[in-house]
Design an enzyme around this catalytic site. Structure first.
Site, PDB file in Angstrom:
ATOM      1  N   LYS A 246      -6.644  27.502  10.780  1.00 46.94           N
ATOM      2  CA  LYS A 246      -5.665  27.669  11.863  1.00 46.94           C
ATOM      3  C   LYS A 246      -4.475  26.738  11.663  1.00 46.94           C
ATOM      4  O   LYS A 246      -3.324  27.151  11.760  1.00 46.94           O
ATOM      5  CB  LYS A 246      -6.319  27.372  13.225  1.00 46.94           C
ATOM      6  CG  LYS A 246      -7.372  28.383  13.615  1.00 46.94           C
ATOM      7  CD  LYS A 246      -7.870  28.131  15.021  1.00 46.94           C
ATOM      8  CE  LYS A 246      -8.999  27.157  15.038  1.00 46.94           C
ATOM      9  NZ  LYS A 246      -8.960  25.951  15.682  1.00 46.94           N
TER      10      LYS A 246
ATOM     11  N   ARG B 207     -12.658  27.686  24.732  1.00 40.22           N
ATOM     12  CA  ARG B 207     -13.752  27.899  23.782  1.00 40.22           C
ATOM     13  C   ARG B 207     -14.970  28.494  24.469  1.00 40.22           C
ATOM     14  O   ARG B 207     -15.969  28.740  23.810  1.00 40.22           O
ATOM     15  CB  ARG B 207     -14.160  26.552  23.181  1.00 40.22           C
ATOM     16  CG  ARG B 207     -13.691  26.385  21.724  1.00 40.22           C
ATOM     17  CD  ARG B 207     -13.897  24.942  21.405  1.00 40.22           C
ATOM     18  NE  ARG B 207     -14.136  24.609  20.058  1.00 40.22           N
ATOM     19  CZ  ARG B 207     -13.228  24.003  19.285  1.00 40.22           C
ATOM     20  NH1 ARG B 207     -12.010  23.811  19.693  1.00 40.22           N
ATOM     21  NH2 ARG B 207     -13.564  23.612  18.079  1.00 40.22           N
TER      22      ARG B 207
ATOM     23  N   ARG C 257     -12.566  19.552   3.074  1.00 39.26           N
ATOM     24  CA  ARG C 257     -11.381  19.275   3.893  1.00 39.26           C
ATOM     25  C   ARG C 257     -11.086  17.776   3.925  1.00 39.26           C
ATOM     26  O   ARG C 257     -11.978  16.948   4.058  1.00 39.26           O
ATOM     27  CB  ARG C 257     -11.586  19.785   5.314  1.00 39.26           C
ATOM     28  CG  ARG C 257     -10.432  19.412   6.233  1.00 39.26           C
ATOM     29  CD  ARG C 257     -10.313  20.277   7.442  1.00 39.26           C
ATOM     30  NE  ARG C 257     -11.442  20.182   8.359  1.00 39.26           N
ATOM     31  CZ  ARG C 257     -11.475  20.836   9.517  1.00 39.26           C
ATOM     32  NH1 ARG C 257     -10.472  21.616   9.877  1.00 39.26           N
ATOM     33  NH2 ARG C 257     -12.521  20.725  10.307  1.00 39.26           N
TER      34      ARG C 257
ATOM     35  N   ARG D 212     -13.153  14.222   8.096  1.00 42.35           N
ATOM     36  CA  ARG D 212     -13.511  14.229   9.515  1.00 42.35           C
ATOM     37  C   ARG D 212     -14.999  13.996   9.658  1.00 42.35           C
ATOM     38  O   ARG D 212     -15.795  14.560   8.906  1.00 42.35           O
ATOM     39  CB  ARG D 212     -13.156  15.590  10.124  1.00 42.35           C
ATOM     40  CG  ARG D 212     -11.816  15.598  10.804  1.00 42.35           C
ATOM     41  CD  ARG D 212     -11.422  16.961  11.270  1.00 42.35           C
ATOM     42  NE  ARG D 212     -12.386  17.611  12.158  1.00 42.35           N
ATOM     43  CZ  ARG D 212     -12.106  18.678  12.892  1.00 42.35           C
ATOM     44  NH1 ARG D 212     -10.893  19.215  12.843  1.00 42.35           N
ATOM     45  NH2 ARG D 212     -13.014  19.223  13.665  1.00 42.35           N
TER      46      ARG D 212
ATOM     47  N   ARG E 174     -21.695  23.446  14.751  1.00 44.10           N
ATOM     48  CA  ARG E 174     -20.361  23.895  15.196  1.00 44.10           C
ATOM     49  C   ARG E 174     -20.208  25.400  14.988  1.00 44.10           C
ATOM     50  O   ARG E 174     -19.637  26.095  15.816  1.00 44.10           O
ATOM     51  CB  ARG E 174     -19.262  23.122  14.451  1.00 44.10           C
ATOM     52  CG  ARG E 174     -19.169  21.670  14.910  1.00 44.10           C
ATOM     53  CD  ARG E 174     -18.475  20.800  13.881  1.00 44.10           C
ATOM     54  NE  ARG E 174     -17.083  21.123  13.714  1.00 44.10           N
ATOM     55  CZ  ARG E 174     -16.404  20.904  12.576  1.00 44.10           C
ATOM     56  NH1 ARG E 174     -16.997  20.383  11.524  1.00 44.10           N
ATOM     57  NH2 ARG E 174     -15.140  21.201  12.508  1.00 44.10           N
TER      58      ARG E 174
END
Ligand code: AMP
Length: 228
Positions: free
Chosen positions: A27, A104, A139, A173, A185
């Protein structure tokens, strides 16, 4: 509940996009790649929460254990964050936003409706689950400007481990580091967030899916942002 956002509800040119997707769907890579004229303020609840955790505020302390475990932070915390962020933007005369990662849950969507926050469209960014899992371990994020990089593919930093923009050392992260947390998640997203698509469709809000595993995602994303 009282209507807190009449500026948005009166149809005076406000334009709100809900941007949602499985973790690591890309995103923020897509919003960063938007041409200048299409850029608009992004309210990202995950970013705001991470800043609160880093600053050690009471909200951050409240949210930290949920985030570290890959669970959703309670709705009342999220609604407080969203209301505050939108109020600040509205004070600056802005009425068009991208909401990144909120709502969410259906409960959050309903609370937004009660607060008078209209949604013009939902853009659902999708990649296969295996891609989402693989991207999580690769990431890297700049702790200062929040730019996101990947160790694989075309979004690598120019210099290993260093942000192109502000030259800060890139970090992993915490919720990307543990495969179990990544799995939680993904499960949470499937169970609690995907029911939002039907919720919005039944209200006549367009829900547009953009597949971000191919090469046409940015073009499709731009088209989706223009959907009325
Ligand atoms: P994100 O950066 O959007 O992946 O969010 C990181 C974490 O922040 C999530 O795993 C949740 O713990 C929390 N979070 C962010 N947005 C929300 C939301 N709308 N509702 C509940 N929790 C959220």
């Amino acid at each position: 509940m009282k209507l807190n956002f009449p500026q948005l509800s009166q149809g005076d040119g406000s334009d709100i996009t809900v941007l949602t997707g499985i973790i690591n769907a890309g995103k923020s890579t897509l919003t960063t790649a938007l041409p200048e004229e299409l850029k608009r303020p992004i309210v990202g609840t995950g970013d705001i929460l991470r800043e609160a955790v880093a600053a050690g505020t009471s909200m951050g302390l409240q949210a930290k254990s949920y985030m570290d475990n890959g669970q959703l932070v309670p709705d009342e915390v999220i609604m407080g964050i969203l209301s505050e962020a939108l109020s600040q933007h509205i004070q600056n005369g802005e009425t068009s936003f991208i909401l990144d990662g909120v709502p969410r849950t259906i409960a959050q969507a309903e609370q937004m409706e009660n607060l008078g926050i209209p949604v013009n469209r939902v853009i659902h960014i999708t990649v296969p689950v295996e891609v989402a899992q693989n991207r999580a371990s690769n990431r890297r994020v700049c702790p200062h400007c929040k730019r996101t990089y990947s160790l694989i593919g075309e979004h690598r930093p120019l210099e290993d481990g260093v942000c192109d923009n502000c030259h800060a050392e890139l970090i992993v992260r915490k919720d990307d580091a543990d495969p179990q947390v990544v799995a939680t998640r993904i499960k949470t997203y499937m169970e609690q967030t995907t029911p939002l698509f039907n919720h919005y469709r039944t209200k006549g809000v367009p829900v547009i899916t953009v597949d971000n595993s191919g090469t046409t995602a940015l073009t499709e994303f731009i088209e989706a942002l223009n959907t009325k």
